[in-house]
Design an enzyme around this catalytic site. Structure first.
Site, short mmCIF file in Angstrom:
data_model
loop_
_atom_site.label_atom_id
_atom_site.label_comp_id
_atom_site.label_asym_id
_atom_site.label_seq_id
_atom_site.Cartn_x
_atom_site.Cartn_y
_atom_site.Cartn_z
N ILE A 1 -49.74 67.53 93.64
CA ILE A 1 -48.43 68.17 93.76
C ILE A 1 -48.09 68.67 92.36
CG2 ILE A 1 -47.27 65.91 93.47
CD1 ILE A 1 -44.91 66.99 95.11
N SER A 2 -47.63 69.93 92.26
CA SER A 2 -47.39 70.52 90.95
C SER A 2 -46.25 69.81 90.22
CB SER A 2 -47.03 71.99 91.10
OG SER A 2 -48.10 72.72 91.63
N GLN A 3 -46.29 69.96 88.89
CA GLN A 3 -45.23 69.44 88.02
C GLN A 3 -43.91 70.17 88.34
OE1 GLN A 3 -46.00 70.47 83.98
NE2 GLN A 3 -44.20 69.39 83.21
N PRO A 4 -42.79 69.45 88.46
CA PRO A 4 -41.52 70.10 88.77
C PRO A 4 -41.16 71.26 87.83
CG PRO A 4 -41.29 67.74 89.02
CD PRO A 4 -42.67 67.98 88.47
N ARG B 1 -38.45 65.28 96.59
CA ARG B 1 -39.86 65.30 96.14
C ARG B 1 -40.63 64.06 96.60
NH1 ARG B 1 -43.07 64.83 90.96
NH2 ARG B 1 -44.58 66.54 90.99
#
Ligand code: SAH
Length: 222
Positions: free
Chosen positions: A71-74, A45
């Site tokens: 960037i999206s949350q994992p 990431r």
């Protein structure tokens, strides 16, 4: 090679396991499939965020990537990937490439991924990054994702990673029989409902509202 992020990776996975168990009623499972969990563990990431965000790259939260995008949350990446229930041979469409992180995760669990991004600089940077990191089964192009990628359709899975006011009809048309689409529906910037759209073998469309989420808006002329 020394992995400076090993400890951060481990604690992120532990956090995801707990959050998935807590939200099992939305996801339909209490644990991630091994393939999805492994993908989150494997995709680096930190390579998808600006240098100055590296200390935070493995935290379970969205981060700024420039151009007013994130960037999206994992957890969200894991949850949306899980909801698609992909088979190893699956063909998947993603709308909203951003930095390319979700596309890389999809590339680990599916056979081939097509991803559409509206902002030219992001599309170019993501394509170059994915190629450099060896994700050869991802195709990125610039365009209006609400129109999908008709030449590559139909898809077994479609992920929309920006908030749509309504379910984009062209994307429903590009869903294969037995296919699943996950799309945040509602106004951008506010709370949306992560919605599962299915097409059964007979062609009937099912719509199931689920988890509350917050995405940037899908910007479309359509
Ligand atoms: N999938 C990304 C997160 C995407 S953020 C990740 O892996 O982290 C949402 C992205 O959708 C932004 O990059 C935004 O530019 C893009 N977007 C917004 N409207 C779009 C549209 N109509 N077509 C394609 N991309 C769009």
């Amino acid at each position: 090679m020394q992995d400076n992020h090993a400890e951060a990776r481990r604690s992120l996975l532990a956090e995801l396991d707990a959050e998935v168990a807590e939200t099992a009623r939305w996801l339909g499972v209490a644990r991630l499939d091994a393939a999805v969990r492994d993908a989150i563990a494997m995709v680096p990431r930190h390579e998808f965020v600006p240098r100055w965000e590296w200390p935070h790259a493995w935290e379970n939260r969205p981060l700024a990537i420039g151009h007013n995008q994130t960037i999206s949350q994992p957890y969200i990446v894991a949850a949306m990937t899980q909801m698609l229930r992909l088979e190893p041979g699956a063909r998947v469409l993603e709308i909203g490439t951003g930095c390319g992180y979700q596309a890389a995760v999809l590339a680990c669990v599916a056979a081939e991924v097509w991803s559409v991004e509206r902002i030219p600089e992001l599309a170019e940077a993501a394509a170059a990054r994915l190629a450099r990191l060896g994700y050869a089964n991802v195709h990125v192009r610039r365009g209006d994702g609400a129109l999908g990628w008709p030449e590559a359709a139909p898809f077994d899975g479609i992920l929309v990673t920006a908030a749509a006011r309504d379910i984009p009809p062209d994307l429903v048309d590009q869903l294969a029989p037995g296919g699943r689409m996950v799309v945040p529906v509602g106004p951008g910037g506010r709370e949306q409902v992560l919605t599962l759209v299915t097409r059964d073998k007979a062609g009937h469309i099912g719509i199931e509202p689920g988890l509350p989420v917050a995405f940037v808006p899908l910007i479309t002329d359509r």
